[in-house]
Design an enzyme around this catalytic site. Structure first.
Site, PDB file in Angstrom:
ATOM      1  N   CYS A   1       0.951  -1.241   0.072  1.00 25.12           N
ATOM      2  CA  CYS A   1      -0.117   0.050   0.086  1.00 25.12           C
ATOM      3  C   CYS A   1       0.843   1.208  -0.062  1.00 25.12           C
ATOM      4  O   CYS A   1       0.325   2.475  -0.347  1.00 25.12           O
ATOM      5  CB  CYS A   1      -1.039   0.154   1.278  1.00 25.12           C
ATOM      6  SG  CYS A   1      -0.936  -1.332   2.469  1.00 25.12           S
TER       7      CYS A   1
ATOM      8  N   ARG B   1      14.207 -14.425  14.764  1.00 25.97           N
ATOM      9  CA  ARG B   1      13.059 -15.057  15.779  1.00 25.97           C
ATOM     10  C   ARG B   1      12.725 -16.253  15.612  1.00 25.97           C
ATOM     11  O   ARG B   1      11.703 -16.937  16.257  1.00 25.97           O
ATOM     12  CB  ARG B   1      11.857 -13.951  15.772  1.00 25.97           C
ATOM     13  CG  ARG B   1      11.834 -12.641  16.129  1.00 25.97           C
ATOM     14  CD  ARG B   1      10.848 -11.738  15.731  1.00 25.97           C
ATOM     15  NE  ARG B   1      10.716 -10.556  16.420  1.00 25.97           N
ATOM     16  CZ  ARG B   1      11.767  -9.593  16.183  1.00 25.97           C
ATOM     17  NH1 ARG B   1      12.637  -9.567  15.192  1.00 25.97           N
ATOM     18  NH2 ARG B   1      11.469  -8.415  16.753  1.00 25.97           N
TER      19      ARG B   1
END
Lengths: 459, 459
Positions: B47, B74
């Site tokens: 976007c 992570r």
């Protein structure tokens, strides 16, 4: 058959909206309308006074939504400079006094609309000596605005002290800054914006200091000192003496209900008239009240409070006028929404603060988050802090407070609707709020707060 | 005991949010996570491409919310340049192809997250000859953004034609304007913004013309013409030939569900995967889907639709990751909220348009009002047009569309919450929305629209 007569006391938002709306529904042959206003303006925006005195908007005419002449053209018998001095409920009549020549007159009514507004809180002269000194101004009527502007126009005015750091106080602080004055704000509370929790008020305080506003909190005003010329010279608090060439009282307002009290109409614990959902004064057919002289029901706390805001006054007037005009309308209550700004800082709140929630016997969880109002990478993205409060057990939203820059204030509207609907914060986490980079991050700040609050509730 | 394995297809918002959230809840000893992404970026904001190509924001790094390295830190086994080519539901495994060396591999899963996103709609070369000409760009991935910027950097590029006037089309029109190009927008529809009713779309059209954007509506593109150098020269429609040095395709996107279809997973009528409230693919335990490849349930219309928006993708990812991670979360559905801007013009919509309402078998009343977003006297007060649609009989809000200047777009959020709560417009007339002169007139535009719509319902 004689027309029914509607008498309105007070020519501002609530009263004149009621009059206009009733007139829209019923012509002069069915309904005669008499409105008494002690001043010379009607239907004006007192909320605009800070922007007028700050030089951002013209006044006073621009702040008048509808002039006396416009009201008269619509068939309302408007009597300016006419003060209501007594309501006689038994004989259903109102006594007035002409401000000009002091003559008294009785006017009968079938419907009476009490829209007497509010009066600024002002310490008594025995509590704060010098409070009536030349150069000390309240901010409630357009005449007050005019007086402030006259005061600003005097020679050598360069230091302003604003007493009170609620909405009107912080807005007037901005106005005085805009006029190029050195501004000091004093308040007996420990933080500005008593309608926020202290942790959120502290953010407002920091921002005010960042704008160059001097502040002294937790200190009561003890005296207003005048110079030899009789004009204000300083504001003395418990701890300090603040030099002042102009002093603005922004201590909030109290319902103006002297007439109503004397007539025996029911008042609430905040001093405002108590009404039912139709804005009829409780237990009194044909007697209506709205605007700043009335209390409003808070849908979240379940009790009444005094919220002097033009938006409520207009809604009350519309409801009253519709009902007198033979229609049906109600005002279900408020959720306590308010927005304000100080320079670039926006402040919004709705629902209950922690202390209000506790006072209402509610137990709750809170969460506070920081987020940008736009996508982080979009120009102008600035931080806002959102605090959310939700009931334990039910998970129902209880309140939201937001302090931040552009886009912060009106974001409370989302929470205001959610409060009205009794929505849980869990449900709020998936609200379909508008997303595009110039308008919001993918997670709107309100959603981020809802997520964190929902997490707290699960703990 | 071997760890459960979660396999994610697609490294953007839905997939990587699911991976991150599952990892937050379960460590590597409990859950191994493998994510396949055919490109080289993860978790990026498609976007943001119009603002990047328009020069308002930096790219592409600024548009990346979390880099591949961050995901790997992570504990996510992220494989870039790796395309999933087959889902084997029986043996619960996914076949991938390395984009680099073309080697194939099977990876087994306990949980599979299908987050394959969407592909830009693009006419076939037999329908629009020349559609693959050099200088014709789609706008979907960061690589597309890079390509547009390369195209803009060529010599002599001064005329842009944007094909399609939906969200991406109007945003790219603004981007091309910002780059100083002459911009023409063509669309086969009669108005821009097909997600608005035509009367509201017409306001967008007028505003676009006022910005100096040339428009041709109601005309299909027949051919893209190239010059002798092989580069784009003109866009030919039914009626006109528009000279073009760069062509942007803004025709929207379709769910990328080839893999899912081949595997026999259920697709909706818009071509997206069908899921239940937990984002599990209907009827398939352990298979999850979210983001632009999935359809979403519309709470107002009662059917599913395709709404490719990053905010939904993020929510889907969170729900999937929570559920795979052993928690409980649902995505209840959307109400169809979208906001956009073209230069100073803001566009917001939520709920159903007239045609969607009719298609859903609903009868309705509509009202359209004009109002300022701030008090009329406050600096910068600008008009917005609000259209509201409500069901006959029940009086329930069905939809709101807003076109205007500052403060117009995000005002639909109020209506989005009201839609979620199934609120009537009569109830909306007394919503306690934030009021102060810099933020709103005493009657917020949404309230004015609600009043007028409620009046229509009573007729």
């Amino acid at each position: 058959m004689a027309a029914t007569r509607m008498v309105v006391i007070g020519g501002d938002a609530a009263g004149m909206t009621a009059a206009s709306q009733a007139r829209r529904r019923k012509g002069p042959d069915e309904l005669s309308i008499v409105a008494f206003e002690r001043g010379r303006y009607t239907s004006y925006s007192a909320c605009g006074i800070p922007y007028w005195t700050g030089g951002e908007v013209d006044g006073p005419d621009a702040l008048v939504a509808r002039t006396p002449a416009e009201h008269r053209e619509r068939g309302i018998d408007l009597r300016l400079g006419t003060e209501a001095v007594e309501i006689d409920l038994d004989r259903r009549r109102v006594r007035t006094r002409a401000v000009g020549d002091g003559t008294y007159e009785w006017t009968g009514f079938d419907h009476l609309v009490v829209a007497t507004g509010a009066v600024p809180r002002r310490p008594a002269a025995e509590d704060v000596p010098g409070i009536d000194t030349d150069g000390v101004y309240g901010v409630q009527t357009l005449d007050d605005g005019e007086a402030v502007l006259d005061g600003l126009g005097r020679d050598g005015v360069r230091r302003a002290v604003v007493v009170g750091a609620g909405y009107i106080g912080v807005e007037m602080a901005e106005a005085m800054l805009r006029r190029g004055l050195d501004v000091t704000v004093v308040d007996r509370a420990d933080q500005p914006m008593g309608t926020l929790d202290p942790d959120m008020g502290a953010l407002v305080r920091e921002a005010m200091e960042g704008m160059g506003i001097a502040v002294e909190f937790g200190a009561a005003v003890r005296e207003i000192r005048a110079g030899d010329d009789g004009r204000v010279r300083a504001v003395v608090t418990d701890r300090a003496e603040h030099p002042a060439d102009i002093v603005i009282l922004g201590l909030g307002v109290a319902p103006d209900t002297r007439l109503a009290r004397e007539a025996g109409l029911p008042l609430g614990e905040h001093g405002g008239l108590l009404t039912d959902f139709s804005q009829r004064v409780r237990g009194h057919d044909g007697i209506w009240a709205g605007g700043d002289c009335a209390e409003v029901f808070n849908l979240v706390s379940g009790d009444t409070e005094h919220v002097p805001l033009g938006t409520h006054a207009n809604k009350h007037g519309l409801v009253i006028g519709t009902n007198i005009g033979g229609g049906y309308a109600t005002f279900p209550g408020v959720v306590g929404t308010a927005v304000s700004k100080v320079c670039e800082l926006e402040i919004g709140r709705t629902g209950l603060t922690e202390s209000r929630a506790t006072a209402a016997g509610l137990r709750y969880a809170t969460a506070t988050i920081e987020s940008t109002g736009r996508a982080g990478y979009y120009p102008g993205a600035a931080l806002m802090t959102v605090k959310m409060i939700a009931e334990l057990g039910s998970g129902r939203l209880l309140g939201v407070q937001i302090v931040g820059r552009e886009g912060a204030g009106k974001r409370v509207d989302v929470a205001a609707v959610a409060l009205t609907a009794g929505m849980t914060v869990e449900r709020m986490t998936s609200l379909d709020l508008g997303y595009a980079p110039p308008f919001s991050p993918v997670w709107d700040p309100v959603l981020v707060a809802a997520r964190k609050t929902a997490g707290k509730l699960r703990e």
